[in-house]
Enzyme design. Structure first.
Site, PDB file in Angstrom:
ATOM      1  N   ASN A  66       1.019  -1.336   0.082  1.00 24.86           N
ATOM      2  CA  ASN A  66      -0.015   0.197  -0.019  1.00 24.86           C
ATOM      3  C   ASN A  66       1.147   1.363  -0.009  1.00 24.86           C
ATOM      4  OD1 ASN A  66      -3.163  -0.416   0.338  1.00 24.86           O
ATOM      5  ND2 ASN A  66      -1.983  -2.242   1.518  1.00 24.86           N
ATOM      6  N   HIS A  97      21.476   1.266  14.428  1.00 24.90           N
ATOM      7  CA  HIS A  97      22.779   1.507  15.062  1.00 24.90           C
ATOM      8  C   HIS A  97      22.649   0.849  16.362  1.00 24.90           C
ATOM      9  CE1 HIS A  97      24.462   4.557  12.494  1.00 24.90           C
ATOM     10  NE2 HIS A  97      23.217   5.201  12.445  1.00 24.90           N
ATOM     11  N   THR A 144      10.056  -6.301  17.041  1.00 29.44           N
ATOM     12  CA  THR A 144      11.206  -6.090  17.745  1.00 29.44           C
ATOM     13  C   THR A 144      12.146  -7.095  17.542  1.00 29.44           C
ATOM     14  OG1 THR A 144      10.797  -6.281  20.126  1.00 29.44           O
ATOM     15  CG2 THR A 144      11.085  -4.208  19.098  1.00 29.44           C
ATOM     16  N   LYS A 145      11.034  -8.602  17.574  1.00 37.49           N
ATOM     17  CA  LYS A 145      11.688  -9.955  17.709  1.00 37.49           C
ATOM     18  C   LYS A 145      10.802 -10.791  16.561  1.00 37.49           C
ATOM     19  CE  LYS A 145       9.208 -10.897  21.973  1.00 37.49           C
ATOM     20  NZ  LYS A 145       9.119 -11.387  23.131  1.00 37.49           N
TER      21      LYS A 145
END
Length: 179
Positions: A66, A97, A144-145
């Site tokens: 989209n 980072h 995040t995982k």
């Protein structure tokens, strides 16, 4: 700066600032098929999507990407399976980072998205994540995982909030003329 980096930057600029905003899907898709290493049959990318080093972005069959999505293939790869739906303004990152690095060193990894995954509006997928087959990522979530197959995750950071039916049989077919 090497020739490859300069050439890649120019190709990204041309798509991100010119072709990607052109209102005819066939023209955008023709450019992406030449620019990306893989664009599967029936895949549709709407206007306003951006690719940071598209040479590392592999889109499977019948994906619906989209408007306004960002694919960050600067250093690592992004691979999507078949029948993947990525909602408006979602972001797939492969590079960031290391916050613990005294030198502010880069940290990243490939992002793998399985078949029939649905990533909703403005979700963010961080570097090194694998999203399993049939999973759903809720709107505004930050992944995040890794996400297990057929899980429904939401929140910041994304956590499992449910399970999805594992007997999915649909195929996506969305390719509007002007979007």
């Amino acid at each position: 700066m090497s020739f490859r980096i300069v050439a890649g930057s120019i190709l990204s600029y041309i798509y991100n600032h010119l072709i990607g905003n052109f209102p005819l899907r066939k023209i955008r898709m023709a450019y992406l098929k030449a620019y990306l290493p893989e664009v599967g049959a029936g895949t549709s990318v709407q206007m306003g999507c951006r690719f940071l080093n598209g040479r590392k972005v592999h889109l499977g069959d019948r994906n619906v990407i989209n408007f306004g999505c960002l694919f960050d293939g600067r250093h690592y790869e992004i691979r999507t399976g078949s029948d993947v739906s990525i909602g408006p303004e979602a972001t797939i990152l492969t590079l960031g980072h290391d916050p613990q690095s005294p030198e502010f060193s880069d940290k990243g990894g490939d992002v793998i998205i399985g078949d029939r995954v649905w990533i909703a509006y403005r979700a963010v997928v961080l570097p090194g994540v694998t999203i399993g087959e049939g999973a759903v990522v809720g709107a505004g979530s930050v992944v995040t995982k890794d996400v297990e197959p057929y899980s429904i995750v939401a929140g910041v950071p994304a956590k499992v909030i449910g399970r999805r039916n594992s007997k999915l049989i649909y195929t996506l077919n969305y390719s509007p003329f002007l979007l």
